[in-house]
Design a protein around this motif. Structure first.
Motif, PDB file in Angstrom:
ATOM      1  N   GLY A   1      -8.920  -2.335 -11.895  1.00 10.47           N
ATOM      2  CA  GLY A   1      -7.946  -1.721 -10.997  1.00 10.47           C
ATOM      3  C   GLY A   1      -8.133  -0.227 -10.859  1.00 10.47           C
TER       4      GLY A   1
ATOM      5  N   THR B   1      -3.485   4.752  -2.538  1.00  9.93           N
ATOM      6  CA  THR B   1      -4.635   5.410  -1.926  1.00  9.93           C
ATOM      7  C   THR B   1      -4.366   6.873  -1.652  1.00  9.93           C
ATOM      8  OG1 THR B   1      -6.089   5.448   0.012  1.00  9.93           O
ATOM      9  CG2 THR B   1      -3.879   4.583   0.372  1.00  9.93           C
TER      10      THR B   1
ATOM     11  N   VAL C   1       0.858  -1.182   0.000  1.00 15.57           N
ATOM     12  CA  VAL C   1       0.000   0.000   0.000  1.00 15.57           C
ATOM     13  C   VAL C   1       0.895   1.234   0.000  1.00 15.57           C
ATOM     14  CG1 VAL C   1      -1.989   1.139   1.078  1.00 15.57           C
ATOM     15  CG2 VAL C   1      -1.556  -1.279   1.542  1.00 15.57           C
TER      16      VAL C   1
ATOM     17  N   TYR D   1     -11.976  -3.175   1.024  1.00 18.38           N
ATOM     18  CA  TYR D   1     -11.688  -2.131   0.050  1.00 18.38           C
ATOM     19  C   TYR D   1     -12.084  -2.661  -1.319  1.00 18.38           C
ATOM     20  CZ  TYR D   1      -8.718   0.216   3.538  1.00 18.38           C
ATOM     21  OH  TYR D   1      -8.250   0.863   4.649  1.00 18.38           O
TER      22      TYR D   1
ATOM     23  N   ARG E   1       1.282  -6.724  -6.188  1.00 21.36           N
ATOM     24  CA  ARG E   1       0.033  -5.966  -6.034  1.00 21.36           C
ATOM     25  C   ARG E   1       0.310  -4.703  -5.222  1.00 21.36           C
ATOM     26  NH1 ARG E   1      -1.028 -10.955  -4.425  1.00 21.36           N
ATOM     27  NH2 ARG E   1      -2.125 -12.280  -5.895  1.00 21.36           N
TER      28      ARG E   1
ATOM     29  N   SER F   1       2.344   6.079  -6.541  1.00 17.98           N
ATOM     30  CA  SER F   1       2.691   4.838  -7.237  1.00 17.98           C
ATOM     31  C   SER F   1       3.725   5.094  -8.325  1.00 17.98           C
ATOM     32  CB  SER F   1       1.442   4.172  -7.807  1.00 17.98           C
ATOM     33  OG  SER F   1       0.890   5.000  -8.802  1.00 17.98           O
TER      34      SER F   1
ATOM     35  N   LEU G   1      -3.561  -0.923  -8.077  1.00 20.14           N
ATOM     36  CA  LEU G   1      -4.997  -0.743  -7.824  1.00 20.14           C
ATOM     37  C   LEU G   1      -5.162   0.655  -7.247  1.00 20.14           C
ATOM     38  CD1 LEU G   1      -5.671  -4.145  -6.000  1.00 20.14           C
ATOM     39  CD2 LEU G   1      -5.698  -3.676  -8.437  1.00 20.14           C
ATOM     40  N   ARG G   2      -5.860   1.519  -8.015  1.00 18.98           N
ATOM     41  CA  ARG G   2      -5.882   2.934  -7.642  1.00 18.98           C
ATOM     42  C   ARG G   2      -7.097   3.320  -6.809  1.00 18.98           C
ATOM     43  NH1 ARG G   2      -1.718   4.983 -10.494  1.00 18.98           N
ATOM     44  NH2 ARG G   2      -1.151   3.611 -12.214  1.00 18.98           N
TER      45      ARG G   2
ATOM     46  N   VAL H   1     -11.999  -1.746  -5.801  1.00 18.51           N
ATOM     47  CA  VAL H   1     -11.788  -0.954  -7.012  1.00 18.51           C
ATOM     48  C   VAL H   1     -12.590  -1.618  -8.127  1.00 18.51           C
ATOM     49  CG1 VAL H   1      -9.469  -0.079  -6.465  1.00 18.51           C
ATOM     50  CG2 VAL H   1      -9.708  -2.318  -7.561  1.00 18.51           C
TER      51      VAL H   1
ATOM     52  N   VAL I   1      -1.503  -1.240  -3.910  1.00 16.94           N
ATOM     53  CA  VAL I   1      -2.714  -0.441  -3.726  1.00 16.94           C
ATOM     54  C   VAL I   1      -2.286   0.998  -3.489  1.00 16.94           C
ATOM     55  CG1 VAL I   1      -4.726  -0.054  -2.274  1.00 16.94           C
ATOM     56  CG2 VAL I   1      -3.949  -2.405  -2.742  1.00 16.94           C
TER      57      VAL I   1
ATOM     58  N   PRO J   1      -8.830   2.765  -3.947  1.00 21.75           N
ATOM     59  CA  PRO J   1      -9.971   1.938  -3.566  1.00 21.75           C
ATOM     60  C   PRO J   1     -10.911   2.715  -2.648  1.00 21.75           C
ATOM     61  CG  PRO J   1      -8.031   1.330  -2.312  1.00 21.75           C
ATOM     62  CD  PRO J   1      -7.573   2.299  -3.359  1.00 21.75           C
TER      63      PRO J   1
END
Ligand SMILES: [Zn+2]
Length: 351
Positions: free
Chosen positions: A347, A177, A155, A341, A173, A159, A237-238, A343, A175, A240
């Protein structure tokens, strides 16, 4: 070099290049010897740079502690200096060890890394931030476990390539946020790439192994911030949305609803983590109050539930194909923190 107990803050203890004798035979023995949140310095080959890793900010999330203990026992010489921050020593020590996320009546330490630094946890968070500001690491990891079982993920609040490269030491993966909760990963705002690593469940051997292998990669490479060197291609994953349960609502984990709870999830709901759930797949059941017991939080504000979930004959379905994660089967976490959470299946953010 052995343990040097130099305290520059009475809130923290300090270890410098601890010897196997100091560490005890097991992580539990070491934890038993720790008296306070502890800062560990290990000298590297290149003494001009430092990387940092925090762990145990939640006292019941042991993968980072186990990995660090094993790594220290093996007496590696890291590529650069290492700064390790063991945060939640107090809750972790409450018997049975490693069972308390935070002190009873205490605050969640990983929500205290911002003004006004409330309570004892706020003071500890501020002292840990002061260590980071003093040492000026080139990057920072914060190693956690998820509350249930499930695959590892990272997380971050940014990004970019450096954050993706850091995440890829552990997982593919990531995430991203925009939510700001007072978590340590918000240290990214200080221009220091910072990533939270969720290694998987606290009881899972593979989570402990991943934490160790990631730590070895983090400490042994000359460069951990370039994406060309990344271990895996990272799937981002943008933003969430965070689905929360009303504090007064009740939740049960059963194969069928008893009619007593406001929300019922099947006991194996965790297998949905990071999978795509299509709009015709039921997720669980709501009681008479319907979806009013749930709130969707995105970008620090409440959003409408209609784009996320819908109800048909008392059953909950995704309103569109979703990718959900951090689904918990711990009713305490579900009520005090967050239910899951989500998305879009692609993603991308739902809102
Ligand atoms: Zn945690």
């Amino acid at each position: 070099m052995d343990v040097v107990a130099v305290s520059t803050s009475n809130l923290l203890d300090y270890l410098h290049d601890p010897s196997p004798r100091t560490l005890g035979r097991s992580a539990l023995e070491w934890l038993d010897r720790l008296r306070k949140p502890t800062v560990v310095h290990v000298a590297g080959r290149d003494r001009s740079r430092t990387r940092a890793m925090a762990t145990l900010l939640h006292g019941n999330e042991p993968s980072g502690l186990l990995a660090l203990h094993r790594w220290l026992l093996e007496q590696h010489t890291p590529e650069v200096n290492m700064l390790f921050l063991l945060g939640g020593v107090y809750p972790a020590k409450i018997p049975p060890a490693l069972s308390h996320r935070q002190l009873p009546y205490g605050l969640d330490l990983n929500r205290c890394f911002r003004q006004p630094f409330k309570g004892e946890e706020g003071a500890i968070a501020r002292a840990l931030l002061a260590e980071l500001q003093r040492v000026k690491p080139e990057c920072l990891l914060d190693v956690h476990n998820t509350s249930g079982t499930g695959p590892a993920f990272a997380v971050t609040i940014t990004s970019d390539a450096a954050h993706q490269a850091l995440a890829s030491l552990f997982t593919n993966r990531l995430v991203m946020t925009d939510l700001r909760l007072g978590a340590l990963m918000e240290y990214s705002e200080q221009e220091v790439p910072t990533v939270t690593i969720e290694c998987g469940g606290s009881q899972e051997e593979q989570a402990h192994q991943l934490a160790y292998e990631g730590l070895v990669r983090y400490t042994s490479r000359a460069d951990v911030l370039s994406q060309e060197k990344a271990e895996w291609d990272v799937n981002v994953l943008r933003n969430p949305i965070r689905v929360e349960l009303a504090p007064e609502a009740t939740i049960e984990y059963r194969l069928a609803p008893t009619g007593q709870a406001d929300l019922t999830f099947p006991p194996d709901i965790e297998r949905r983590n990071f999978g795509v759930v299509s709009p015709d797949e039921p997720l669980g059941w709501v009681g008479e109050k319907g979806l009013s017991i749930l709130t969707a939080i995105g970008h620090n504000r409440a959003e409408t539930m209609e784009q996320i979930l819908r109800v048909k004959d008392g059953q909950i379905y995704p309103a569109q194909a979703l990718k959900a994660f951090m689904i918990t089967t711990n009713p305490v976490i579900a009520k005090s923190d967050c239910l899951f959470y989500a998305v879009k299946a692609t993603g991308e953010p739902i809102f």
